[in-house]
Design a protein around this motif. Structure first.
Motif, mmCIF file in Angstrom:
data_model
loop_
_atom_site.group_PDB
_atom_site.id
_atom_site.type_symbol
_atom_site.label_atom_id
_atom_site.label_comp_id
_atom_site.label_asym_id
_atom_site.label_seq_id
_atom_site.Cartn_x
_atom_site.Cartn_y
_atom_site.Cartn_z
ATOM 1 N N ASP A 163 15.454 -9.441 -33.099
ATOM 2 C CA ASP A 163 16.261 -8.289 -32.670
ATOM 3 C C ASP A 163 17.319 -8.805 -31.707
ATOM 4 N N ILE A 164 18.439 -9.306 -32.262
ATOM 5 C CA ILE A 164 19.436 -9.978 -31.445
ATOM 6 C C ILE A 164 20.108 -9.027 -30.463
ATOM 7 N N SER A 165 20.376 -7.799 -30.857
ATOM 8 C CA SER A 165 21.054 -6.878 -29.942
ATOM 9 C C SER A 165 20.215 -6.623 -28.689
ATOM 10 N N CYS A 166 18.902 -6.491 -28.854
ATOM 11 C CA CYS A 166 18.008 -6.307 -27.701
ATOM 12 C C CYS A 166 17.976 -7.562 -26.833
ATOM 13 N N LEU A 167 17.846 -8.717 -27.466
ATOM 14 C CA LEU A 167 17.725 -9.970 -26.733
ATOM 15 C C LEU A 167 19.015 -10.319 -25.993
ATOM 16 N N SER A 168 20.157 -10.044 -26.608
ATOM 17 C CA SER A 168 21.430 -10.335 -25.937
ATOM 18 C C SER A 168 21.656 -9.373 -24.778
ATOM 19 N N ASP A 169 21.254 -8.123 -24.951
ATOM 20 C CA ASP A 169 21.398 -7.146 -23.869
ATOM 21 C C ASP A 169 20.599 -7.572 -22.638
ATOM 22 N N LEU A 170 19.387 -8.057 -22.860
ATOM 23 C CA LEU A 170 18.571 -8.520 -21.740
ATOM 24 C C LEU A 170 19.219 -9.719 -21.043
ATOM 25 N N ALA A 171 19.791 -10.619 -21.828
ATOM 26 C CA ALA A 171 20.477 -11.779 -21.241
ATOM 27 C C ALA A 171 21.668 -11.345 -20.402
ATOM 28 N N HIS A 172 22.451 -10.413 -20.936
ATOM 29 C CA HIS A 172 23.636 -9.952 -20.214
ATOM 30 C C HIS A 172 23.272 -9.220 -18.923
ATOM 31 N N ARG A 173 22.155 -8.503 -18.941
ATOM 32 C CA ARG A 173 21.723 -7.827 -17.713
ATOM 33 C C ARG A 173 21.422 -8.828 -16.608
ATOM 34 N N ALA A 174 21.032 -10.034 -17.019
ATOM 35 C CA ALA A 174 20.771 -11.097 -16.041
ATOM 36 C C ALA A 174 22.037 -11.902 -15.744
ATOM 37 N N GLY A 175 23.161 -11.533 -16.372
ATOM 38 C CA GLY A 175 24.424 -12.217 -16.120
ATOM 39 C C GLY A 175 24.627 -13.482 -16.937
ATOM 40 N N ALA A 176 23.787 -13.703 -17.960
ATOM 41 C CA ALA A 176 23.882 -14.913 -18.778
ATOM 42 C C ALA A 176 24.718 -14.652 -20.032
ATOM 43 N N LEU A 177 25.278 -15.709 -20.580
ATOM 44 C CA LEU A 177 25.938 -15.651 -21.873
ATOM 45 C C LEU A 177 24.885 -15.774 -22.972
ATOM 46 N N PHE A 178 25.247 -15.297 -24.178
ATOM 47 C CA PHE A 178 24.279 -15.324 -25.278
ATOM 48 C C PHE A 178 24.914 -15.947 -26.514
ATOM 49 N N HIS A 179 24.240 -16.977 -27.050
ATOM 50 C CA HIS A 179 24.651 -17.633 -28.285
ATOM 51 C C HIS A 179 23.604 -17.387 -29.358
ATOM 52 N N CYS A 180 24.081 -17.170 -30.592
ATOM 53 C CA CYS A 180 23.176 -16.954 -31.723
ATOM 54 C C CYS A 180 23.534 -17.872 -32.871
ATOM 55 N N ASP A 181 22.566 -18.650 -33.317
ATOM 56 C CA ASP A 181 22.710 -19.436 -34.538
ATOM 57 C C ASP A 181 22.416 -18.477 -35.696
ATOM 58 N N ALA A 182 23.481 -18.117 -36.431
ATOM 59 C CA ALA A 182 23.343 -17.159 -37.529
ATOM 60 C C ALA A 182 23.552 -17.824 -38.881
#
Length: 385
Positions: A163-182
């Motif tokens: 669930d990339i949208s959930c996982l990226s949202d959690l990362a952004h809440r912590a101020g981190a960037l999010f990369h996805c190998d798609a």
């Protein structure tokens, strides 16, 4: 797909080039061979137009702007560029990079390599027995010192979808960037970088019936100014990746992406039916097996199976040249080791040695599935004797 005497069931390793893709590429190997960066003559303009048309199609396939898509040599380079660019361009005190325990080796190794060189700590996010990210562990690892999180959309070995949208949202809440190998994602699902909320996303043409040697990295426009290039040179692609672009491969990638856009959902539905049929045929043949990873939220053509009591390497060798598939093992420095992906989801060394990845694709049909299941069943019975 049948290739001479072989039934091809290794689509997650690579896909055959669709004939429509090949036909679109051919003119750019012959008459339209101009350098796309030659701005002073008509052949250069024609190649440049073809490249930019392909870039626009690839971008639209993932909901990006054309100027946010950088062509690379493949997902391995894209993943390396993502790791390097974020770490090297960092101007904050953040010094941790999180990757999932089941990431592709090029993500794990590039994160570790660049991290060691540039003073970052790489940590692995654990997964559950289903192959899904352990959300509780993930949330506990996120803090204000995390710079980047990298989690793949679809696992290349067990096919599990995150669930990339959930996982990226959690990362952004912590101020981190999010990369996805798609790299494996477009064959399995629709991809939209805005809906997913990712900052970087890696793609590969040869996983979607395009040519080998071409991939792409989506880089959100908001971070491009602080994103250094991994490959230096002539300043092509807005200075984000130097080098003369291979026009035929770019064209092929664009056509492959357009076919996924128009035919993807129907193709995925067909793959689900074929995968279910394959498992049913194996069961009817009396083969004892277990499917690794989440049974529902997965790539529709991906089946990582433990064939109980069977040595997978021996089985596949006995089936040559009739079946093309992959074992759940990886070769490292000449030593055969059990797959780290299978270890991460709790599969024992003994069980991992019995695992085979069968991956079905665009050119798989019912007759191939039925024949493959019969051949595999016969091989399993021979191995058990």
């Amino acid at each position: 797909m049948r290739v001479e005497k072989s039934i091809y069931l290794d689509y997650q390793s690579t896909t055959p080039v669709d004939d429509r893709v090949m036909q679109a590429m051919l003119p750019y190997f012959t008459d339209s061979f101009g350098n796309p960066h030659s701005a002073s003559h008509a052949l250069g303009w024609k190649s440049s137009d073809a490249v930019e048309t392909a870039r626009a199609v690839v971008a639209s396939t993932v909901g990006a702007l054309p100027e946010e898509v950088v062509f690379t040599s493949g997902a391995t380079e894209s993943n390396n560029q993502a790791m390097f660019g974020v770490m090297f361009g960092n101007t904050t005190p953040r010094n941790r990079v999180l990757v999932s325990a089941i990431e592709h080796k090029c993500v794990k190794e590039s994160a570790l390599f660049f991290g060691n060189k540039l003073g970052f700590v790489m940590e692995e996010i654990p997964v559950l027995s289903t192959g899904k990210i352990d959300l509780q562990a993930y949330q506990s690892m996120l803090s204000d010192d995390v710079l980047l999180v990298s989690i793949m959309a679809v696992n290349n070995e067990i096919g599990v979808i995150q669930d990339i949208s959930c996982l990226s949202d959690l990362a952004h809440r912590a101020g981190a960037l999010f990369h996805c190998d798609a790299a494996q994602a477009l064959e399995a699902m629709d991809v939209d970088v805005a809906d997913w909320g990712v900052d970087l996303l890696s793609l590969s043409a040869h996983k979607l019936y395009g040519p080998k040697g071409i991939g792409a990295l989506y880089i959100d426009s908001s971070i491009q100014n602080n994103f250094p290039a991994l490959i230096q040179g002539g300043g092509q692609q807005w200075g984000l990746r130097a080098g003369t672009l291979p026009t035929p491969l770019c064209v092929g990638f664009g056509v492959a992406a357009s076919l996924i856009q128009s035919e993807g959902e129907a193709h995925r539905s067909a793959l689900r039916v074929l995968s279910d049929r394959f498992l049913e045929r194996l069961s009817n043949e009396g083969v004892g097996f277990r499917v690794n990873g989440d049974r529902q939220c997965r790539h529709p053509g991906s089946l990582s199976i433990e064939l109980i009591g069977v040595d997978a390497e021996s089985l596949l060798m006995s089936l040559q040249p009739k079946i093309c598939a992959s074992t759940g093992s990886a070769c490292n420095s000449g030593m055969i080791q059990s797959s780290y992906v299978l270890r991460a989801i709790g599969v024992s060394e003994e069980s991992a040695a019995s695992c085979v990845r069968f991956s079905l694709g665009r050119f798989t049909d019912e007759s191939q599935v039925d024949e493959a299941a019969k051949l595999i069943a016969d091989g399993v019975r021979s191995c058990l004797i």
